[in-house]
Design an enzyme around this catalytic site. Structure first.
Site, PDB file in Angstrom:
ATOM      1  N   ASP A  23       0.871  -1.165   0.000  1.00 46.29           N
ATOM      2  CA  ASP A  23       0.000   0.000   0.000  1.00 46.29           C
ATOM      3  C   ASP A  23       0.917   1.227   0.000  1.00 46.29           C
ATOM      4  OD1 ASP A  23      -2.132   1.791   0.468  1.00 46.29           O
ATOM      5  OD2 ASP A  23      -1.920   1.554   2.642  1.00 46.29           O
ATOM      6  N   TYR A  24       0.402   2.368  -0.403  1.00 52.68           N
ATOM      7  CA  TYR A  24       1.275   3.555  -0.402  1.00 52.68           C
ATOM      8  C   TYR A  24       1.092   4.429   0.845  1.00 52.68           C
ATOM      9  CZ  TYR A  24       3.570   7.860  -1.523  1.00 52.68           C
ATOM     10  OH  TYR A  24       4.385   8.965  -1.429  1.00 52.68           O
ATOM     11  N   ASP A  25      -0.080   5.059   0.978  1.00 49.09           N
ATOM     12  CA  ASP A  25      -0.263   6.023   2.076  1.00 49.09           C
ATOM     13  C   ASP A  25      -0.241   5.326   3.436  1.00 49.09           C
ATOM     14  OD1 ASP A  25      -1.225   8.905   0.941  1.00 49.09           O
ATOM     15  OD2 ASP A  25      -1.815   7.270  -0.399  1.00 49.09           O
TER      16      ASP A  25
ATOM     17  N   ASP B 203      -2.162  -0.414   5.785  1.00 49.11           N
ATOM     18  CA  ASP B 203      -2.468   0.195   7.080  1.00 49.11           C
ATOM     19  C   ASP B 203      -3.958   0.481   7.267  1.00 49.11           C
ATOM     20  OD1 ASP B 203      -2.602   2.268   5.155  1.00 49.11           O
ATOM     21  OD2 ASP B 203      -2.312   3.774   6.726  1.00 49.11           O
TER      22      ASP B 203
HETATM   23 MG   LIG Z   1      -2.879   3.251   3.351  1.00 47.84          MG
END
Ligand SMILES: [Mg+2]
Length: 233
Positions: free
Chosen positions: A3-5, A184
């Site tokens: 995932d990025y953010d 997350d």
């Molecule tokens: Mg995220």
């Protein structure tokens, strides 16, 4: 599958501000440069942003939580045809909340709309977020839509595509002997659930999750990825 953010970058008040750092880009390059690895960024962001940031890297990309998929060195493909007739109505509902909750704003993507309230007064925003979720849930029950509560964001999108279906597509491409997935957010739970039990799934943050492991924050992920990138060299 990353995932990025919140995973490759700390959580930022404005989505546009969370550009990848030089270190993150170097790290991804290092990981992807090892022929034994395949790297995929599995994000909720739109494909234009992902292209701008990561387009030059030899990695796979997933945009809008699984709506769009881009395999290494190939073009974007949509995972299934979706309609967008619902967007006008939902947009006007969200506008009402932007007016009532100062600091909140709408993010529009091709197949989803998101109401962000990271910068708003937390108390007011959480009351309004609950109200909005209820409103949207009753509206969308009759349409093919899904309402998702993320970190300081409520997102409405077409049902049936998620990070899980996208992860499965990448995962089934080859007989991988080791699969790792990191996320997350609630949207990452779909990915954790879709992968085989043997996969090394990691939730960033200490909340309960379908992932097998938890790490505290993106810094710990960075350390882990650094270790993987330099292992065996
Ligand atoms: Mg995220």
């Amino acid at each position: 599958m990353l995932d990025y953010d919140g995973v490759l970058t700390p959580f930022s008040d404005y989505p546009k501000a969370a550009k990848p750092s030089r270190e993150t880009l170097d790290l991804l390059k290092k990981l992807a440069g090892d022929p034994r690895n395949d790297v995929v960024i599995v994000s909720g962001r739109d494909k234009k942003t992902l292209d701008e940031w990561f387009g030059y890297l030899c990695i796979g990309l997933v945009a809008e939580h699984g709506v769009w998929i881009k395999e290494e060195k190939k073009d974007w493909v949509i995972t299934r045809p979706l309609n967008t007739g619902w967007k006008t109505k939902v947009h006007s509902i969200l506008e009402g909340y932007v007016d009532r909750v100062p600091g909140s704003f709408i993010e529009e993507k091709e197949y989803s709309l998101a109401w962000h309230y990271r910068k708003a007064d937390p108390e007011l925003a959480s009351v309004k977020a609950k109200e909005l979720t209820d409103n949207l849930t009753s509206l969308t029950a009759s349409i093919d839509l899904q309402v998702l509560q993320g970190s300081k964001v409520i997102e409405v999108r077409n049902l049936g595509v998620n990070k899980g279906s996208a992860a499965t597509r990448f995962y089934s491409k080859e007989a991988y002997d080791y699969v790792m997935a990191v996320g997350d957010d609630r949207t990452d739970e779909d990915m954790f659930k879709a992968l085989p039990k043997t996969a090394c799934t990691i939730k960033v943050g200490m909340q309960p999750s379908h992932a097998r492991y938890n790490l505290r924050n993106y810094k710990e992920i960075q350390k882990l990825l650094e270790a993987i990138a330099t292992a065996g060299k």
